[in-house]
Design an enzyme around this catalytic site. Structure first.
Site, mmCIF file in Angstrom:
data_model
loop_
_atom_site.group_PDB
_atom_site.id
_atom_site.type_symbol
_atom_site.label_atom_id
_atom_site.label_comp_id
_atom_site.label_asym_id
_atom_site.label_seq_id
_atom_site.Cartn_x
_atom_site.Cartn_y
_atom_site.Cartn_z
ATOM 1 N N ILE A 41 -6.213 -11.327 -3.069
ATOM 2 C CA ILE A 41 -6.732 -10.135 -2.416
ATOM 3 C C ILE A 41 -5.533 -9.343 -1.917
ATOM 4 O O ILE A 41 -4.453 -9.889 -1.687
ATOM 5 C CB ILE A 41 -7.713 -10.463 -1.264
ATOM 6 C CG1 ILE A 41 -7.102 -11.424 -0.259
ATOM 7 C CG2 ILE A 41 -9.011 -11.015 -1.806
ATOM 8 C CD1 ILE A 41 -8.026 -11.750 0.909
ATOM 9 N N ASP A 42 -5.711 -8.049 -1.764
ATOM 10 C CA ASP A 42 -4.599 -7.181 -1.414
ATOM 11 C C ASP A 42 -4.034 -7.508 -0.030
ATOM 12 O O ASP A 42 -4.730 -8.088 0.815
ATOM 13 C CB ASP A 42 -5.050 -5.716 -1.430
ATOM 14 C CG ASP A 42 -5.496 -5.263 -2.810
ATOM 15 O OD1 ASP A 42 -4.952 -5.777 -3.795
ATOM 16 O OD2 ASP A 42 -6.397 -4.410 -2.884
ATOM 17 N N LYS A 43 -2.817 -7.083 0.191
ATOM 18 C CA LYS A 43 -2.144 -7.312 1.470
ATOM 19 C C LYS A 43 -3.017 -6.876 2.649
ATOM 20 O O LYS A 43 -3.163 -7.602 3.634
ATOM 21 C CB LYS A 43 -0.813 -6.542 1.490
ATOM 22 C CG LYS A 43 -0.130 -6.515 2.850
ATOM 23 C CD LYS A 43 1.064 -5.569 2.858
ATOM 24 C CE LYS A 43 1.647 -5.443 4.261
ATOM 25 N NZ LYS A 43 2.772 -4.473 4.315
#
Length: 317
Positions: A134-136
């Site tokens: 999942i994105d930062k």
């Protein structure tokens, strides 16, 4: 050292060694088995064979399945919010702001560094056992394999689209109903750092969404992923003109909604990440085959935003 032995079933006579190994040792990926064949870690009746050589059936196979180190990043003592852990599986609740994999600009201080500190043996697994990301600036649940067998199982489940993943997202705009976005995603034709819905060369991407809570100018939605493309939810929601609140890449120019009280206006102005949380994760346990599911509530920053939106509705009533 882990030596596994097996006798080649007669019904596999005439099959190539690499194909036979995939049948006899299904817990390991084909690519890993081929690597071990090339490294001479597979013996057939005591002799090294090439992967393309064919078997007669009845041979005795010895496989040296000892995992070798494949990760070179340094362990770091970074707190982990562990939701579940056993000998083969680890589920963590990632906070927003934590990068998952080391890369240019973020060689340390990542989830990988934290995992290597928590479980050093993860340095023998691709990407330290992380099979999805999942994105930062997205929070929520991530699954990590702790063995090669578990890694292979989770990858296969992802490919079969049997992993259950649900997200909560706060979007701009008043949605009237849920739906499905079935649009291919690929590199943006102009900005190569972004993704976009494209007509040529994109990969299949399917996003299902339903309404959770509606506000005057925002909607909280529950999103179920059928595929897992990079930035999929953010790209698809932006494509149908309901971009995520706080999305600095796909959200467009910031515009303050009308009728905001001062507290909500300040919160919206200072919310600098996409309002997206990986809330639910379900999978077949790699060892037991039992279906397991975990759920985590949205983090405090999103909870505060929802609270202020609800209070603003009361102010306008």
């Amino acid at each position: 050292m882990t030596i596994l032995t097996a006798r080649v079933p007669e019904e596999l006579a005439g099959m190539r060694l690499d194909q036979c190994l995939a049948e006899v040792f299904p817990d390991y990926s084909r690519s890993k088995l081929q690597t071990w064949i090339k490294a001479g870690r597979v013996l057939v009746d005591g002799e090294v064979m090439k992967g393309r050589e064919k078997l007669d059936g009845g041979e005795e196979i010895e496989l040296d399945a000892e995992a070798e180190r494949v990760i070179e990043y340094a362990p770091q003592e970074i707190p982990l919010d562990i939701v579940y852990e056993d000998d083969s599986l680890l589920i963590v609740n990632k906070p927003a702001g934590l990068v998952v994999h080391p890369a240019v600009g973020n060689w340390d201080g990542t989830l990988v560094n934290a995992l290597l500190n928590h479980a050093p043996s993860l340095d023998t697994l691709p990407r330290a056992g992380i099979v999805h990301r999942i994105d930062k600036d997205t929070s929520g649940l991530l699954m990590i394999a702790k063995t090669l067998q578990a890694h292979n199982s989770l990858v296969e489940q992802l490919q079969a689209r049997s992993i259950h993943r649900e997200y909560l997202a706060l979007v701009k705009g008043w949605m009237t109903a849920g739906g499905t976005v079935d649009e291919p995603i690929g590199r943006h034709p102009v900005d190569r750092k972004r993704n976009a819905v494209v007509r040529r060369g994109g990969k299949e991407a399917i996003t299902h969404y339903r309404l959770e809570q509606r506000f005057k100018r925002h909607t909280l939605i529950r999103v179920k992923l059928e595929t897992g493309r990079t930035h999929q939810i953010r790209v698809h929601m932006s494509h149908i003109n309901y971009p995520l609140v706080g999305d600095q890449v796909y959200g467009g120019r910031f515009q303050m909604p009308a009728d905001c009280n001062p507290a909500l206006a300040e919160a919206l102005r200072n919310f600098k990440r996409q309002a997206l949380h990986a809330a639910k994760l379900g999978l077949e346990h790699p060892e037991t085959g039992e279906y397991c599911e975990w759920e985590q509530p949205i983090p405090e920053d999103m909870q505060n935003l929802l609270k202020l939106l609800a209070e603003n509705e009361l102010d306008q009533a």
